[in-house]
Design a protein around this motif. Structure first.
Motif, PDB file in Angstrom:
ATOM      1  N   VAL A 249     -30.486  45.459 140.070  1.00 30.00           N
ATOM      2  CA  VAL A 249     -30.313  44.005 140.049  1.00 30.00           C
ATOM      3  C   VAL A 249     -29.113  43.573 139.229  1.00 30.00           C
ATOM      4  N   ILE A 250     -28.562  44.471 138.400  1.00 27.68           N
ATOM      5  CA  ILE A 250     -27.383  44.070 137.630  1.00 27.68           C
ATOM      6  C   ILE A 250     -26.150  44.914 137.941  1.00 27.68           C
ATOM      7  N   SER A 251     -26.323  46.134 138.462  1.00 29.87           N
ATOM      8  CA  SER A 251     -25.176  46.992 138.769  1.00 29.87           C
ATOM      9  C   SER A 251     -25.164  47.462 140.218  1.00 29.87           C
ATOM     10  N   GLY A 252     -26.020  46.895 141.040  1.00 30.05           N
ATOM     11  CA  GLY A 252     -26.017  47.256 142.453  1.00 30.05           C
ATOM     12  C   GLY A 252     -26.526  48.656 142.720  1.00 30.05           C
ATOM     13  N   SER A 253     -26.313  49.127 143.937  1.00 31.30           N
ATOM     14  CA  SER A 253     -26.761  50.469 144.321  1.00 31.30           C
ATOM     15  C   SER A 253     -26.033  51.513 143.489  1.00 31.30           C
ATOM     16  N   ASN A 254     -26.791  52.321 142.787  1.00 31.07           N
ATOM     17  CA  ASN A 254     -26.257  53.450 142.025  1.00 31.07           C
ATOM     18  C   ASN A 254     -27.398  54.432 141.855  1.00 31.07           C
ATOM     19  N   ALA A 255     -27.087  55.657 141.523  1.00 28.28           N
ATOM     20  CA  ALA A 255     -28.117  56.695 141.533  1.00 28.28           C
ATOM     21  C   ALA A 255     -29.270  56.379 140.592  1.00 28.28           C
ATOM     22  N   VAL A 256     -28.980  55.875 139.378  1.00 28.86           N
ATOM     23  CA  VAL A 256     -30.041  55.586 138.415  1.00 28.86           C
ATOM     24  C   VAL A 256     -30.946  54.474 138.925  1.00 28.86           C
ATOM     25  N   GLY A 257     -30.345  53.320 139.252  1.00 36.15           N
ATOM     26  CA  GLY A 257     -31.141  52.181 139.692  1.00 36.15           C
ATOM     27  C   GLY A 257     -31.891  52.455 140.975  1.00 36.15           C
ATOM     28  N   THR A 258     -31.257  53.161 141.908  1.00 38.01           N
ATOM     29  CA  THR A 258     -31.892  53.431 143.193  1.00 38.01           C
ATOM     30  C   THR A 258     -32.979  54.498 143.065  1.00 38.01           C
ATOM     31  N   ALA A 259     -32.796  55.454 142.160  1.00 41.45           N
ATOM     32  CA  ALA A 259     -33.856  56.441 141.902  1.00 41.45           C
ATOM     33  C   ALA A 259     -35.093  55.751 141.331  1.00 41.45           C
ATOM     34  N   ILE A 260     -34.870  54.755 140.456  1.00 43.69           N
ATOM     35  CA  ILE A 260     -35.999  54.012 139.885  1.00 43.69           C
ATOM     36  C   ILE A 260     -36.736  53.238 140.977  1.00 43.69           C
ATOM     37  N   GLU A 261     -35.971  52.583 141.853  1.00 44.23           N
ATOM     38  CA  GLU A 261     -36.596  51.776 142.909  1.00 44.23           C
ATOM     39  C   GLU A 261     -37.330  52.638 143.930  1.00 44.23           C
ATOM     40  N   SER A 262     -36.743  53.783 144.291  1.00 39.47           N
ATOM     41  CA  SER A 262     -37.340  54.633 145.319  1.00 39.47           C
ATOM     42  C   SER A 262     -38.317  55.650 144.747  1.00 39.47           C
ATOM     43  N   ASN A 263     -38.241  55.873 143.429  1.00 40.74           N
ATOM     44  CA  ASN A 263     -39.053  56.886 142.759  1.00 40.74           C
ATOM     45  C   ASN A 263     -38.781  58.281 143.313  1.00 40.74           C
ATOM     46  N   LEU A 264     -37.533  58.509 143.726  1.00 39.24           N
ATOM     47  CA  LEU A 264     -37.122  59.793 144.281  1.00 39.24           C
ATOM     48  C   LEU A 264     -35.778  60.205 143.687  1.00 39.24           C
ATOM     49  N   PRO A 265     -35.508  61.522 143.566  1.00 43.33           N
ATOM     50  CA  PRO A 265     -34.156  61.951 143.183  1.00 43.33           C
ATOM     51  C   PRO A 265     -33.148  61.386 144.180  1.00 43.33           C
ATOM     52  N   THR A 266     -32.020  60.926 143.685  1.00 45.82           N
ATOM     53  CA  THR A 266     -31.109  60.142 144.532  1.00 45.82           C
ATOM     54  C   THR A 266     -29.657  60.506 144.273  1.00 45.82           C
ATOM     55  N   GLN A 267     -28.874  60.557 145.360  1.00 45.03           N
ATOM     56  CA  GLN A 267     -27.420  60.637 145.259  1.00 45.03           C
ATOM     57  C   GLN A 267     -26.818  59.395 145.908  1.00 45.03           C
ATOM     58  N   VAL A 268     -25.847  58.792 145.238  1.00 44.71           N
ATOM     59  CA  VAL A 268     -25.090  57.679 145.802  1.00 44.71           C
ATOM     60  C   VAL A 268     -23.625  58.068 145.706  1.00 44.71           C
ATOM     61  N   HIS A 269     -22.986  58.163 146.865  1.00 43.82           N
ATOM     62  CA  HIS A 269     -21.646  58.760 146.933  1.00 43.82           C
ATOM     63  C   HIS A 269     -20.612  57.725 147.370  1.00 43.82           C
ATOM     64  N   GLY A 270     -19.600  57.527 146.538  1.00 43.13           N
ATOM     65  CA  GLY A 270     -18.445  56.718 146.907  1.00 43.13           C
ATOM     66  C   GLY A 270     -18.790  55.340 147.414  1.00 43.13           C
ATOM     67  N   HIS A 271     -18.445  55.045 148.685  1.00 43.25           N
ATOM     68  CA  HIS A 271     -18.601  53.705 149.256  1.00 43.25           C
ATOM     69  C   HIS A 271     -20.058  53.323 149.492  1.00 43.25           C
ATOM     70  N   GLU A 272     -20.994  54.229 149.225  1.00 40.31           N
ATOM     71  CA  GLU A 272     -22.410  53.851 149.302  1.00 40.31           C
ATOM     72  C   GLU A 272     -22.790  52.906 148.165  1.00 40.31           C
ATOM     73  N   HIS A 273     -22.012  52.880 147.083  1.00 37.58           N
ATOM     74  CA  HIS A 273     -22.275  51.924 146.004  1.00 37.58           C
ATOM     75  C   HIS A 273     -22.145  50.503 146.535  1.00 37.58           C
ATOM     76  N   PHE A 274     -22.976  49.619 146.052  1.00 39.88           N
ATOM     77  CA  PHE A 274     -22.932  48.222 146.523  1.00 39.88           C
ATOM     78  C   PHE A 274     -21.782  47.462 145.888  1.00 39.88           C
ATOM     79  N   CYS A 275     -21.437  47.782 144.635  1.00 43.11           N
ATOM     80  CA  CYS A 275     -20.423  47.036 143.897  1.00 43.11           C
ATOM     81  C   CYS A 275     -19.069  47.734 143.957  1.00 43.11           C
TER      82      CYS A 275
END
Length: 671
Positions: free
Chosen positions: A142-168
């Protein structure tokens, strides 16, 4: 409106299944809201994250992560997460070696995605500063957009966010991989571990690596729990005062249930209404000296308050290990020793604070009015003498807000020169002036984004800054010093002062338009001398705060001392009372504070002080018609300092000015 997910690609786990160009095109299409018949080439988990960000109003143009924790609050956050950090040390040491070759960094956050530790490749650490990937930065979606930490918390799963997949926009040059760290006791999330680097460092191998490291940290935590629980059992058997024939429950300082001496499920539910047979649970034991507990927990029936016994380390009595909770029987409740025990514990209608940063301000702080004010977007102006509890009131308002995890940022406007205050409020960009930090610095307004900005001594804000700050309140945007592009902010302002702002407006020392902008809701705190009936509750709250912050034994006041404290004038208000209690806690040896534990100056006769105050009044009266205002001010300040034996806090309270102002006057008159 949620999009139809059948128009998006399947939820592949591999971020590299699509090219960065395809993902960038999908991002543009998503922001424009254009729907196409063919699937947009981006992973389903990323689309889910983008939609959460968009519905939360996240700005896709954000370039850096916000700093959600000041240096002071970051220190407290690290202290609250010391088990997590301690058990992460072996992983951190491995990372220092391994990540140099991978051109990446490792960082660990608390459960709320606040960065509390970062290590790794020095060059990547330097690049991380450009996006504010620093201790204290926040990484929720909610404050830094899609990123591995925030998205892992929301999905409750290990997460990779690569390059242009970031929201910000600012994070698109980066690739990050994160996994949540769970308390092995009941699998509640207590932190997140992340590997991040520039996009060309991306490797699918990072995902099993962070999972492995998260598991290693959890294994260390489990070992730590086992050792601590064994220590609690040893201390229980070693302390004769903890022995008894009745049934009991055993907990550690985090409120985690260790064992019970009874299998009577009905009895347990009597005292823990939401207890479920055989399920692991924890209780919030913070008010008894336990750790602050923001995880899911159960509550005791109120009647349990009198049956909790702390378990201390036999070798180090000031180290709390856990708690024994006795389960009273009907016969025990009629026992005379029980009645004496409960009388000592519940003496003097004390109340406890729910937060170590707030204290019980009693009826003088209208709780109904505070609740209404905290929910409104309007600024709040707190009025009251120095030391009357204005910052505590501000923290209480922040605590009442629905966004309980939002930042609380405090700044004393009287503690800085005009130029320094300008930088503290608005921040600056790199190269804005000689000595500016590399990468610039976010100001307090920016740090308070999404939370509360508390400006103490706002009457001391220089006139040159007031119109700039007024514009911030009107437009909700700021310009860092040296910057031409505005930054959007959203915060609730709580201002405080001990001076008459209306008089300051009349004298041209404070802008009228700013006064009416900050004085939408005015809350006045009376001096402590007018709130004698609240002193018992204040004392209990302050003693609780001291024991929580300094991890000391819980101490209480005797009836004789309480009566004496209630009769004192307290010119320094709550701050003076707090200082006295802190002295007594650390300078006394018993758990019950007596009148003999008071600081020496409070045991001496008040005659000398009265004489000095009378002399000050007489001097001011005799000279008022014959001396200049500066001479009268100098004389009054000199007399106040002499009357209080050089105690600047008391002197400023007597004069009705801020302590920082008093120091300026002392320097001016060379006193």
């Amino acid at each position: 409106m949620a999009r139809s997910h059948n128009k998006y690609a399947a939820n592949f786990t591999n971020p590299a299944v699509f090219s960065q160009k395809e993902i960038d095109k999908a991002w543009d299409s998503f922001l424009c809201g254009t729907e196409k018949s063919e699937p947009i080439k981006v992973r389903g988990s990323i689309i889910n994250s983008w939609e959460r960000c968009q519905s939360s109003g996240v700005d896709p143009n954000i370039k850096i992560a916000p700093m959600v924790a000041s240096d002071d609050s970051l220190g407290l956050t690290r202290l609250q997460n010391r088990d997590l950090l301690d058990c992460s040390q072996s992983t951190i040491e491995q990372a220092k070696v391994l990540l140099n070759d991978l051109e990446t960094v490792l960082f660990i956050t608390d459960r709320n995605a606040v960065n509390i530790e970062i290590v790794g490749d020095p060059r990547t650490l330097e690049s991380a500063r450009d996006i504010s990937l620093l201790p204290g930065s926040g990484w929720t979606e909610v404050i830094s957009g899609s990123n591995a930490v925030g998205t892992a918390i929301e999905s409750n799963l290990p997460t990779q966010v690569h390059g242009h997949e970031h929201f910000c926009e600012g994070f698109k040059p980066w690739s990050c991989t994160a996994a949540c760290i769970y308390d092995p006791y009941d699998k509640q999330r207590i932190g997140v571990i992340d590997i991040s680097g520039l996009s060309d460092s991306f490797d699918r191998f990072h995902l099993p690596l962070v999972v492995s490291w998260a598991n290693s940290i959890q294994a260390q935590l489990e070992v730590l729990n086992t050792l601590r629980w064994a220590k609690i059992e040893d201390a229980l058997h070693a302390d004769t005062k903890l022995q008894g024939a009745g049934d009991f429950l055993l907990f550690d300082t985090h409120g985690r249930f260790i064992r019970s001496s009874t299998h009577d499920e009905e009895l347990l539910r009597t005292f823990i209404p939401k207890y479920v047979n055989g399920r692991k649970f924890r209780l919030n034991l913070e008010r008894y000296g336990g750790e602050e507990n923001k995880l899911e927990h159960l509550a005791f029936n109120n009647s349990m308050d009198n049956w909790i016994q702390p378990i201390a380390d036999p070798r180090r009595k000031n180290e709390l290990l856990g708690f024994k909770v006795n389960l009273p029987t009907e016969n025990m409740q009629n026992d005379a020793s029980y009645k004496r025990f409960t009388t000592n514990i519940t003496n003097n209608k004390f109340s406890h604070s729910k937060n170590s940063n707030t204290i019980n301000l009693g009826p003088s702080l209208d709780s109904h009015k505070i609740k209404l004010a905290s929910k409104s977007p309007l600024p709040i102006l707190l009025l009251g003498d120095t030391g009357s509890g204005k910052e505590y009131a501000a923290k209480k308002i922040h605590q009442e807000r629905s966004e309980s995890d939002s930042p609380f940022v405090a700044l004393n406007c009287g503690a800085f020169s005009k130029d320094l205050l300008n930088g503290e409020l608005f921040g600056y960009i790199e190269g804005a002036f000689t000595g500016a930090k590399k990468g610039g610095m976010a100001g307090k307004i920016e740090a308070a984004n999404g939370g509360v900005l508390f400006l103490d001594e706002i009457g001391e804000m220089p006139l040159d800054i007031q119109p700039v700050f007024l514009r911030v309140l009107q437009e909700m945007e700021i310009y860092r010093i040296g910057e031409t592009k505005p930054r959007l902010v959203n915060f609730k302002l709580i201002a405080a002062t001990n001076i008459d702002l209306k008089q300051a407006v009349a004298e041209g020392r404070f802008r009228k338009d700013l006064y009416y902008r900050i004085a939408n809701i005015v809350v006045k705190l009376s001096p402590l001398s007018e709130r004698k009936d609240e002193i018992p509750g204040l004392i209990e709250s302050i003693l609780y705060r001291i024991s929580f912050e300094h991890k000391t034994d819980r101490k209480y006041v005797s009836d004789e001392l309480l009566n004496l404290l209630e009769s004192m004038p307290w010119p320094g208000n709550i701050r003076e009372l707090s200082n006295v209690l802190e002295y007594m806690v650390f300078m006394s040896t018993g758990n019950v504070l007596m009148t003999t534990d008071l600081p020496p100056e409070y045991l001496e006769s008040d005659h000398d002080l009265d004489v000095n105050l009378q002399h000050m009044d007489q001097t001011s009266s005799q000279q008022s018609d014959f001396v200049s205002l500066e001479d009268a001010e100098k004389s009054s300040i000199s007399a106040a300092i002499e009357a209080t034996n050089g105690n600047m806090t008391k002197a400023s309270a007597l004069l009705g000015i801020a302590k920082s102002t008093l120091y300026q006057k002392v320097k001016k008159y060379n006193l």
